[in-house]
Scaffold this active site. Sequence first.
Site, PDB file in Angstrom:
ATOM      1  CG  ASN B 109      -0.485  -0.535   2.426  1.00 27.19           C
ATOM      2  OD1 ASN B 109       0.722  -0.530   2.639  1.00 27.19           O
ATOM      3  ND2 ASN B 109      -1.370  -0.988   3.307  1.00 27.19           N
ATOM      4  CB  THR B 137       1.939  -6.921   0.881  1.00 28.64           C
ATOM      5  OG1 THR B 137       2.136  -7.097   2.283  1.00 28.64           O
ATOM      6  CG2 THR B 137       0.450  -6.886   0.631  1.00 28.64           C
ATOM      7  CB  ILE B 138       4.287 -11.676   3.056  1.00 34.01           C
ATOM      8  CG1 ILE B 138       4.949 -10.720   4.050  1.00 34.01           C
ATOM      9  CG2 ILE B 138       5.269 -12.079   1.961  1.00 34.01           C
ATOM     10  CD1 ILE B 138       6.004 -11.405   4.924  1.00 34.01           C
ATOM     11  CG  ASP B 139       2.530  -7.416   5.914  1.00 33.56           C
ATOM     12  OD1 ASP B 139       3.243  -8.400   6.199  1.00 33.56           O
ATOM     13  OD2 ASP B 139       2.912  -6.240   6.020  1.00 33.56           O
ATOM     14  CG  MET B 181       7.473 -10.925   9.345  1.00 31.43           C
ATOM     15  SD  MET B 181       8.288 -10.710   7.720  1.00 31.43           S
ATOM     16  CE  MET B 181       9.966 -10.303   8.235  1.00 31.43           C
ATOM     17  NE  ARG B 183       4.682  -2.605   9.477  1.00 27.17           N
ATOM     18  CZ  ARG B 183       5.954  -2.533   9.884  1.00 27.17           C
ATOM     19  NH1 ARG B 183       6.903  -3.227   9.298  1.00 27.17           N
ATOM     20  NH2 ARG B 183       6.289  -1.745  10.889  1.00 27.17           N
ATOM     21  CD  GLN B 297       7.587 -14.432   8.817  1.00 24.63           C
ATOM     22  OE1 GLN B 297       6.441 -14.711   9.110  1.00 24.63           O
ATOM     23  NE2 GLN B 297       8.439 -13.915   9.695  1.00 24.63           N
ATOM     24  NE  ARG B 298      11.614  -9.575   3.853  1.00 27.89           N
ATOM     25  CZ  ARG B 298      11.795  -8.336   4.296  1.00 27.89           C
ATOM     26  NH1 ARG B 298      10.783  -7.668   4.828  1.00 27.89           N
ATOM     27  NH2 ARG B 298      12.961  -7.754   4.230  1.00 27.89           N
TER      28      ARG B 298
END
Lengths: 404, 404
Positions: B109, B137-139, B181, B183, B297-298
């Site tokens: 974003n 985004t992994i989020d 992770m 955020r 993880q990413r």
Amino acid sequence: MKLEGKVVVAQGGGPTAVINQSLVGVVLESRKFQQITKVYGAINGVKGIVNEDFLDLTQETTNNLERVAVTPSSALFSTRDKPDEAYCQEIFKVFKAHDVRYFFYIGGNDSADTVRIVNQQAERSNYEFRAIHIPKTIDNDLVLNDHTPGYPSAAKFVAQAFIGINLDNRALPGVHIGVVMGRNAGFLTAAASIAQKYPDDGPHLVYLPERAFKTDEFLADVKSIYDKYGRCVIAVSEGIQDESGVPIITKLEQKERDSHGNLQLSGTGALGDLLAKLVKDNLGIKRVRSDTFGYLQRSFLGCVSDVDQREAREVGEKAAQFAIWHNIDGSITIHRTGFYSVDYQLSRLKDVAGLTKLMPPEFINARGNNVTNEFKYYLTPLLGSGMPSASMLRAPRAEKLLEK
Amino acid sequence: MKLEGKVVVAQGGGPTAVINQSLVGVVLESRKFQQITKVYGAINGVKGIVNEDFLDLTQETTNNLERVAVTPSSALFSTRDKPDEAYCQEIFKVFKAHDVRYFFYIGGNDSADTVRIVNQQAERSNYEFRAIHIPKTIDNDLVLNDHTPGYPSAAKFVAQAFIGINLDNRALPGVHIGVVMGRNAGFLTAAASIAQKYPDDGPHLVYLPERAFKTDEFLADVKSIYDKYGRCVIAVSEGIQDESGVPIITKLEQKERDSHGNLQLSGTGALGDLLAKLVKDNLGIKRVRSDTFGYLQRSFLGCVSDVDQREAREVGEKAAQFAIWHNIDGSITIHRTGFYSVDYQLSRLKDVAGLTKLMPPEFINARGNNVTNEFKYYLTPLLGSGMPSASMLRAPRAEKLLEK
């Protein structure tokens, strides 16, 4: 004469990605013999024996055994218990009551020592009995063995992790410290070096417990790499020690020990955070990160070496064959016979039990901050088929038009 | 009328396992069009644009592009820079000098907001120009999108890690805390729930940033699970907050922030160690471990969802098609149209930029310490084909003979 009776198989110490292959190797091979009346699995290692906590694996389906074989961690669960004489007498009471004549214990050097003690007891009490130690440890620290089942898969995890970390660190530069298991042996940490594909690839520095960790040299090394590349990827063994052999992690706080007197090195991010702080405070580099690989490296589902799978299965099978066909005791050991082939032998328990193999000098560079090609030649075939590698763009730079 | 000129593609923010699929989707699709004079890749995101650091991807082989596509992390490297007006004027100076008419920015974003600002500048200066934001985004926190490329592969890593941790914890019981992770969004942590195959499987507790983290409830939850199973596996989001919205990690020390003002949550084991200490000190449980998944993880090489790969490729291709065929701007968004199929749309930049999607209430249980089946239904198809699972022994218990 055929020795008739039950088999007990158990798993000790830390789990690995392929320890269940060895379990299934023992079970399937043992079930072929007529003189084997039942195959029992002891739950929680030797603890399950004294408590008579057995699964009757003669009544497990072959299909489910094959599915368990590809599942990481110890399907029979584990223990850190290390039997003394009294504990062993309890084990024997149970073995005699159940007519157990074959005992297979899958584990590291502590487990080998357990088998040795149990075996001594059997001889003393004139109980006809075969006990075999089946090697397993991600630390790769069993003497006599070229390498140990469990290590290749953990090494593959560490290599794939560092390939990723190197790429991540190239995209967003800084210092990255990855803390790897292995206790007093550096083999697992050294596996990070497989990530060094392109000339400037990390890990740029690899610190092993076999060489004294000197803070000033560490900082000088990091500064030198960072000045050259604008970034630095570092692999550090959890067991690094100072010149007096004092683990660096003990400089932090009082740490807990397991029942073997082993220091708790994993399950905490403390060492990585300490080293990151050292770099930040002394070199003034802002972006410093650390990752402690923790339990992922020994039990992650879906990162396994097929060579490791095959060998872990075979050491289980060979254990059953040595004990049941040949009526002999010992520790199964793996010997390299080519590039790449192996042979399995039965070695004496006292030659394996309780001893620790370290990285040989030819695997470590002169400065003690990286590995040699000799080590990569050793490791590469263990990683098996289908080892992925990273690719970079090779397109030419476009001409600048604004003369910045 | 066809808009002739160069393409610039760039990657921003944190790397993912499939971000290079989107890059290669843009490059291969753009190279098909006659009006595209060159395809440039900006090195280090927007920073590379102002510095005129471009790779000429028109001169990259298709074969190497395909190899880069399956390599995790950002092949063009990344940046945390967020352009302001002055920065944007620099970008435009370069775009005009190089006759760049198409700009594709792959990112989250923050990157969407960058595209929005750059696009505004183009309109103001009457420069004919197309700019498209490609989601990554992994989020999984981009609004309008059902999910975001990068998330499924990271979720697969987290799920496979927790399957292993659960098995490890079953073999050597205790409390295990895994810090994930994400955020302010709990999607990635929630993926740990896929490990819940057998009735007593962990993670037994899942703490997300969407629900206030209350220390006393946390301790009561852990005690309750530990009393029941003799062990407890916990998934915790790095971004958990207290009732006032204060991140738990800030209770530790002064943490650093990136140039977007985002708190540093990763690259340290501090939160896991804090929670482990809480459990040890308050519940008197001895074996408490924590693992912080960190950068693995990413960017871990070799854990990718094939659904994610395909979609990441397609959002890149669609971006090129929307811009070059249809001459329109915006943000590519992914919309679920079945179980399981998706459709790609072009949404307005201002509807995506700078906004954060959180876990919807129906994905979280009433107590706020686990996920619902609704979430698992949402996640399962994203993990792709070949998702491994763990198998336990199902053999019957053997009868005890010594009546202990």
